[in-house]
Scaffold this motif. Structure first.
Motif, PDB file in Angstrom:
ATOM      1  N   LYS A 313       9.068 -10.542   1.229  1.00  0.00           N
ATOM      2  CA  LYS A 313       9.928  -9.154   0.615  1.00  0.00           C
ATOM      3  C   LYS A 313       9.612  -9.383  -0.847  1.00  0.00           C
ATOM      4  O   LYS A 313       9.747 -10.510  -1.335  1.00  0.00           O
ATOM      5  N   SER A 319       5.208  -2.573  -9.180  1.00  0.00           N
ATOM      6  CA  SER A 319       3.697  -2.049  -8.782  1.00  0.00           C
ATOM      7  C   SER A 319       3.075  -3.093  -8.261  1.00  0.00           C
ATOM      8  O   SER A 319       2.689  -4.144  -9.041  1.00  0.00           O
ATOM      9  N   VAL A 320       2.263  -2.964  -7.348  1.00  0.00           N
ATOM     10  CA  VAL A 320       1.149  -4.145  -6.928  1.00  0.00           C
ATOM     11  C   VAL A 320      -0.093  -3.908  -7.877  1.00  0.00           C
ATOM     12  O   VAL A 320      -0.576  -2.843  -7.709  1.00  0.00           O
ATOM     13  N   CYS A 323      -4.025  -7.616  -5.071  1.00  0.00           N
ATOM     14  CA  CYS A 323      -3.661  -7.696  -3.767  1.00  0.00           C
ATOM     15  C   CYS A 323      -4.935  -8.424  -2.874  1.00  0.00           C
ATOM     16  O   CYS A 323      -5.643  -7.143  -2.359  1.00  0.00           O
ATOM     17  N   VAL A 353       0.722  -4.225   2.218  1.00  0.00           N
ATOM     18  CA  VAL A 353       0.619  -3.267   0.931  1.00  0.00           C
ATOM     19  C   VAL A 353      -0.629  -3.139   0.372  1.00  0.00           C
ATOM     20  O   VAL A 353      -1.532  -4.369   0.604  1.00  0.00           O
ATOM     21  N   ASP A 354      -1.205  -2.459  -0.525  1.00  0.00           N
ATOM     22  CA  ASP A 354      -2.362  -2.252  -1.084  1.00  0.00           C
ATOM     23  C   ASP A 354      -2.208  -2.404  -2.609  1.00  0.00           C
ATOM     24  O   ASP A 354      -1.007  -2.030  -3.255  1.00  0.00           O
ATOM     25  N   LYS A 355      -3.170  -2.651  -3.310  1.00  0.00           N
ATOM     26  CA  LYS A 355      -3.059  -2.536  -4.949  1.00  0.00           C
ATOM     27  C   LYS A 355      -2.652  -1.074  -5.351  1.00  0.00           C
ATOM     28  O   LYS A 355      -3.497  -0.011  -4.770  1.00  0.00           O
ATOM     29  N   ASP A 357       0.130   0.257  -4.996  1.00  0.00           N
ATOM     30  CA  ASP A 357       1.458   0.733  -4.169  1.00  0.00           C
ATOM     31  C   ASP A 357       2.702   0.434  -5.106  1.00  0.00           C
ATOM     32  O   ASP A 357       2.640  -0.623  -5.787  1.00  0.00           O
ATOM     33  N   VAL A 359       6.437  -0.562  -4.920  1.00  0.00           N
ATOM     34  CA  VAL A 359       7.465  -1.251  -4.013  1.00  0.00           C
ATOM     35  C   VAL A 359       8.910  -1.380  -4.386  1.00  0.00           C
ATOM     36  O   VAL A 359       8.946  -1.206  -5.694  1.00  0.00           O
ATOM     37  N   GLN A 363      11.492  -4.730   0.202  1.00  0.00           N
ATOM     38  CA  GLN A 363      10.513  -4.288   1.006  1.00  0.00           C
ATOM     39  C   GLN A 363       9.518  -5.216   1.494  1.00  0.00           C
ATOM     40  O   GLN A 363       8.983  -6.042   0.455  1.00  0.00           O
ATOM     41  N   ILE A 365       6.064  -6.932   2.113  1.00  0.00           N
ATOM     42  CA  ILE A 365       4.590  -6.680   1.372  1.00  0.00           C
ATOM     43  C   ILE A 365       3.715  -7.747   1.964  1.00  0.00           C
ATOM     44  O   ILE A 365       2.628  -7.256   1.714  1.00  0.00           O
TER      45      ILE A 365
END
Length: 400
Positions: A313, A319-320, A323, A353-355, A357, A359, A363, A365
């Protein structure tokens, strides 16, 4: 209609007029084919299969690039990691195909009884036609029916079909169509069963390949743990990758975009941040002495041993910004928390998750895995201010 009746029903047989028309019209309604659903593939299956195929192709390409690198222990470890990930994706692909085929088999099995019911109704209706022919006094037709061995022989003769067409050509067409649909459905069912068996066999083959990769990785780890030369070589390669990671963060910081929302600064949560996953700390932050070879190692983060697929998490909103796979760290996520603070999550098995995203704290991930891990399933976790590593234990809330 008057011409039709005067041609085929003699005047003395006019008393059969009403009954004949009623029977044939009734059969027209009786023989309307039962509605059956078409076998369109569910859109979600198609999208999932396409996505898996693309991921497998990307992993194959990356594996080929890794094989071209100079021979090293870390490269060998990376190849095993990528190979295992690709095999798992292929297993997921086969399982998705199996689920899809199971659904198609269920649809076919549901369709076959309806088709048989339809054919039974049409058989009864054709029997009524024979009665109508007999009562209407058409000896040519009756003689043909009596001489035929079975209904299939009646339907196979094209010139005899032309005789029946004057009474109700649509009935014959519908019967043949239903018969064809039934035969096609039964053939499809058998083909799908064979396809399912083949998919299971391919899946078992991939599972065996995956177990072989597991054995290779364990052998490599034993070599690193028991051979000082191999250990020192791996340590040197990991230090080189740590420098590569530092350069990556420098690039991320240079390209940093302002977060599209306001968040509480990370430094205000120091000592109160939630843990990224449950588990036991097996590698501490800072300079550590190797128990076997008595060498000093600088760890920029901590490793938390956890069960496979334990949720990982986010420790804070952000922000991602990365990834992907990163050599030495396995599947890696980097989250930008604003004001040049970053958290890093390595050894993941799967990304959630993706680049790009956004968060929130807490959450999920990713899932815990062992990609490029030398200690089994674990999370590698780092905190950084700009490129400077921070001791996570001073930022995470106390467990005890």
């Amino acid at each position: 209609m008057k011409y039709f009746l005067s041609t085929f029903w003699p005047a003395k047989k006019s008393k059969f007029f009403g009954k004949t028309i009623c029977v044939l019209l009734g059969l027209s309604f009786l023989l309307n084919p039962l509605s059956t659903s078409t076998f369109e593939q569910p859109i979600d299956y198609q999208k999932k299969l396409a996505q898996l195929r693309q991921e497998i192709a990307n992993l194959k390409s990356r594996l080929q690039q890794e094989e071209k690198r100079k021979n090293s222990l870390l490269s060998e470890l990376s190849q095993i990691t990528l190979q295992k990930r690709m095999l798992r994706k292929e297993l997921t692909l086969y399982q998705t195909k199996i689920d899809q085929t199971d659904q198609e088999i269920s649809q076919i099995k549901a369709k076959i009884p309806l088709l048989r019911q339809e054919l039974n109704s049409q058989n009864k209706a054709l029997g009524q036609i024979l009665k109508v022919i007999y009562k209407s006094g058409q000896p040519g037709l009756l003689d043909f029916f009596l001489r035929a061995d079975n209904l299939s022989q009646i339907l196979s003769e094209e010139h005899h079909l032309s005789l029946l067409a004057d009474y109700q050509q649509k009935i014959i067409h519908q019967y043949l169509e239903s018969l064809h649909k039934l035969e096609e459905a039964e053939t499809n069912l058998e083909n799908k069963k064979n396809e399912l068996q083949s998919l299971w066999q391919q899946s078992k083959t991939k599972e065996a390949e995956l177990r072989q990769q597991e054995r290779q990785k364990k052998a490599l780890i034993r070599r690193i743990e028991t051979n000082q030369k191999s250990y020192l070589q791996t340590l040197q390669e990991l230090n080189e990758q740590a420098q590569q990671l530092k350069r990556l963060i420098e690039k991320i910081e240079k390209d940093q975009l302002k977060l599209p929302f306001q968040i509480i600064p990370l430094y205000e949560k120091k000592g109160r941040l939630p843990w990224p996953c449950s588990g036991k700390i097996v590698t501490n932050f800072g300079i550590q002495r190797h128990p076997r070879f008595n060498t000093l190692v600088m760890n920029n983060g901590i490793e938390i041993a956890a069960h496979d697929n334990t949720p990982i998490k986010a420790i804070h909103d952000g922000s991602v910004v990365y990834c992907d796979y990163f050599r030495g760290y396995g599947n890696l996520i980097i989250i930008d928390h604003g004001l040049a603070y970053y958290s890093l999550y390595g050894h993941c098995s799967e990304f959630l998750v993706d680049k790009g995203d956004i968060v929130q704290a807490g959450q999920p991930i990713a899932l815990v895995g062992e990609s490029d891990s030398l200690i089994g399933p674990a999370l590698y976790f780092e905190l950084r201010f700009k490129t400077k590593p921070l001791n996570p234990l001073k930022w995470l809330r106390r467990r005890w």
